[in-house]
Structure formats: C-alpha cells, structure tokens
Write a protein that holds these residues in place. Sequence first.
Motif, PDB file in Angstrom:
ATOM      1  N   ASP A  45       0.898  -0.817   0.072  1.00  0.00           N
ATOM      2  CA  ASP A  45       0.325   0.260  -0.508  1.00  0.00           C
ATOM      3  C   ASP A  45       0.633   1.676   0.279  1.00  0.00           C
ATOM      4  N   PRO A  46       0.845   1.749  -0.883  1.00  0.00           N
ATOM      5  CA  PRO A  46       1.982   3.296  -1.207  1.00  0.00           C
ATOM      6  C   PRO A  46       1.022   4.258  -0.128  1.00  0.00           C
ATOM      7  N   LEU A  47       0.912   4.119   0.663  1.00  0.00           N
ATOM      8  CA  LEU A  47       0.457   4.663   1.742  1.00  0.00           C
ATOM      9  C   LEU A  47       0.993   4.589   3.136  1.00  0.00           C
ATOM     10  N   ASP A  48       1.453   3.902   3.111  1.00  0.00           N
ATOM     11  CA  ASP A  48       2.582   2.867   4.406  1.00  0.00           C
ATOM     12  C   ASP A  48       3.694   3.544   3.864  1.00  0.00           C
ATOM     13  N   ILE A  75       4.043   7.226   3.089  1.00  0.00           N
ATOM     14  CA  ILE A  75       3.829   8.028   3.084  1.00  0.00           C
ATOM     15  C   ILE A  75       4.114   8.516   4.590  1.00  0.00           C
ATOM     16  N   VAL A  76       2.958   7.586   5.284  1.00  0.00           N
ATOM     17  CA  VAL A  76       3.236   7.104   6.505  1.00  0.00           C
ATOM     18  C   VAL A  76       4.221   6.591   7.788  1.00  0.00           C
ATOM     19  N   ARG A  77       5.127   6.071   7.275  1.00  0.00           N
ATOM     20  CA  ARG A  77       6.547   5.592   7.689  1.00  0.00           C
ATOM     21  C   ARG A  77       6.971   6.815   7.552  1.00  0.00           C
ATOM     22  N   GLU A  78       7.082   7.509   6.478  1.00  0.00           N
ATOM     23  CA  GLU A  78       7.589   9.163   6.450  1.00  0.00           C
ATOM     24  C   GLU A  78       7.483  10.149   7.529  1.00  0.00           C
ATOM     25  N   LEU A  79       6.331  10.325   7.807  1.00  0.00           N
ATOM     26  CA  LEU A  79       5.975  10.875   8.552  1.00  0.00           C
ATOM     27  C   LEU A  79       6.083  10.567   9.531  1.00  0.00           C
ATOM     28  N   LEU A  80       6.049   8.941  10.261  1.00  0.00           N
ATOM     29  CA  LEU A  80       5.737   8.766  12.073  1.00  0.00           C
ATOM     30  C   LEU A  80       7.473   8.271  11.818  1.00  0.00           C
ATOM     31  N   LEU A  81       8.508   8.101  11.168  1.00  0.00           N
ATOM     32  CA  LEU A  81       9.463   7.340  11.751  1.00  0.00           C
ATOM     33  C   LEU A  81      10.904   8.522  11.259  1.00  0.00           C
ATOM     34  N   GLU A  82      10.677   9.017   9.715  1.00  0.00           N
ATOM     35  CA  GLU A  82      11.445   9.553   9.331  1.00  0.00           C
ATOM     36  C   GLU A  82      12.048  10.600  10.128  1.00  0.00           C
ATOM     37  N   ARG A  83      10.485  11.803   9.618  1.00  0.00           N
ATOM     38  CA  ARG A  83      10.609  12.868  10.673  1.00  0.00           C
ATOM     39  C   ARG A  83      11.175  13.245  11.979  1.00  0.00           C
ATOM     40  N   THR A  84      10.792  12.295  12.712  1.00  0.00           N
ATOM     41  CA  THR A  84      10.594  12.043  13.790  1.00  0.00           C
ATOM     42  C   THR A  84      12.152  11.490  14.411  1.00  0.00           C
ATOM     43  N   ARG A  85      13.082  11.141  13.609  1.00  0.00           N
ATOM     44  CA  ARG A  85      14.448  10.254  14.031  1.00  0.00           C
ATOM     45  C   ARG A  85      15.514  11.606  14.680  1.00  0.00           C
ATOM     46  N   ASP A  86      15.436  12.859  14.443  1.00  0.00           N
ATOM     47  CA  ASP A  86      15.988  13.436  14.355  1.00  0.00           C
ATOM     48  C   ASP A  86      15.941  15.204  16.091  1.00  0.00           C
ATOM     49  N   ARG A  96      -7.534   3.730   6.856  1.00  0.00           N
ATOM     50  CA  ARG A  96      -6.457   2.921   5.967  1.00  0.00           C
ATOM     51  C   ARG A  96      -4.932   3.496   6.542  1.00  0.00           C
ATOM     52  N   ILE A  97      -4.741   5.091   6.953  1.00  0.00           N
ATOM     53  CA  ILE A  97      -4.428   5.454   7.882  1.00  0.00           C
ATOM     54  C   ILE A  97      -3.657   4.424   9.202  1.00  0.00           C
ATOM     55  N   ARG A  98      -4.454   4.285  10.078  1.00  0.00           N
ATOM     56  CA  ARG A  98      -4.455   3.145  11.144  1.00  0.00           C
ATOM     57  C   ARG A  98      -3.654   2.109  11.021  1.00  0.00           C
ATOM     58  N   LEU A  99      -4.310   1.699  10.018  1.00  0.00           N
ATOM     59  CA  LEU A  99      -4.194   0.246   9.370  1.00  0.00           C
ATOM     60  C   LEU A  99      -2.384   0.641   9.000  1.00  0.00           C
ATOM     61  N   ALA A 100      -1.651   1.163   7.874  1.00  0.00           N
ATOM     62  CA  ALA A 100      -0.668   1.882   7.905  1.00  0.00           C
ATOM     63  C   ALA A 100      -0.182   2.342   8.745  1.00  0.00           C
ATOM     64  N   GLN A 101      -0.633   2.717   9.326  1.00  0.00           N
ATOM     65  CA  GLN A 101       0.786   3.105  11.045  1.00  0.00           C
ATOM     66  C   GLN A 101       0.811   1.647  11.622  1.00  0.00           C
ATOM     67  N   ARG A 136       1.277  -1.354  10.270  1.00  0.00           N
ATOM     68  CA  ARG A 136       2.411  -2.074   9.164  1.00  0.00           C
ATOM     69  C   ARG A 136       3.558  -1.110   9.429  1.00  0.00           C
ATOM     70  N   VAL A 137       3.588  -0.287   9.741  1.00  0.00           N
ATOM     71  CA  VAL A 137       4.926   0.348   9.684  1.00  0.00           C
ATOM     72  C   VAL A 137       5.542   0.325  10.930  1.00  0.00           C
ATOM     73  N   LEU A 138       4.983   0.348  11.669  1.00  0.00           N
ATOM     74  CA  LEU A 138       5.152   0.639  13.422  1.00  0.00           C
ATOM     75  C   LEU A 138       6.060  -1.070  13.563  1.00  0.00           C
ATOM     76  N   GLU A 139       5.204  -2.180  12.533  1.00  0.00           N
ATOM     77  CA  GLU A 139       5.470  -3.538  12.818  1.00  0.00           C
ATOM     78  C   GLU A 139       6.947  -3.573  12.215  1.00  0.00           C
ATOM     79  N   ASP A 140       6.829  -2.969  11.325  1.00  0.00           N
ATOM     80  CA  ASP A 140       8.030  -3.319  10.066  1.00  0.00           C
ATOM     81  C   ASP A 140       9.193  -3.137  10.828  1.00  0.00           C
TER      82      ASP A 140
END
Length: 77
Positions: free
Chosen positions: A4-7, A9-20, A64-69, A71-75
């Motif tokens: 799902d391409p939404l994954d 976007i959610v990965r970028e918003l939740l993981l990559e943008r918060t990394r630092d 869909r956003i919650r499901l992507a969230q 999946r992303v957090l489990e990955d």
Amino acid sequence: MDHDPLDDIVRELLLERTRDLDGPRLAAYIDGWGSLLKLLERSELIMPSAPPQLREGVDMLLRRIRLAQTRVLEDDE
C-alpha cells in the motif's frame, strides 16, 4: 497483500521525520499525530453539512491510515 503506497507516506511522517527529534519534540510530534487522527474520527462534527459519502470517505481514509501505521510500526521493530 500488495504494498500500500500509503505505508510509504506514514513511514515518512512517523519514522523518518521523527528520527532526529529530541524527547520533548518527539512527544509533541506524536501527540499532534494522534490528535489529528482523533479529530478525523469526528468527521460528523468537523463537516456537519458534508454529504454522507464524503464523511464515509474520510472514515475509510482514517481506517487506511491506522492500518498503515500498524504495518509501518510493526515493520520497524
């Protein structure tokens, strides 16, 4: 299931943008993310005169956003 391409976007918003971010900024970002999702849950209040199809679309997008969230957090573990 297909990717799902939404994954991405959610990965970028939740993981990559918060990394630092430091602790307080990370907490504020996550709180804002959660608050936005809670606000979207109230589509009948934020769009009271919107047609039912539009509110249903927002509800479907929120699911869909919650499901992507999830999946992303489990990955990322």
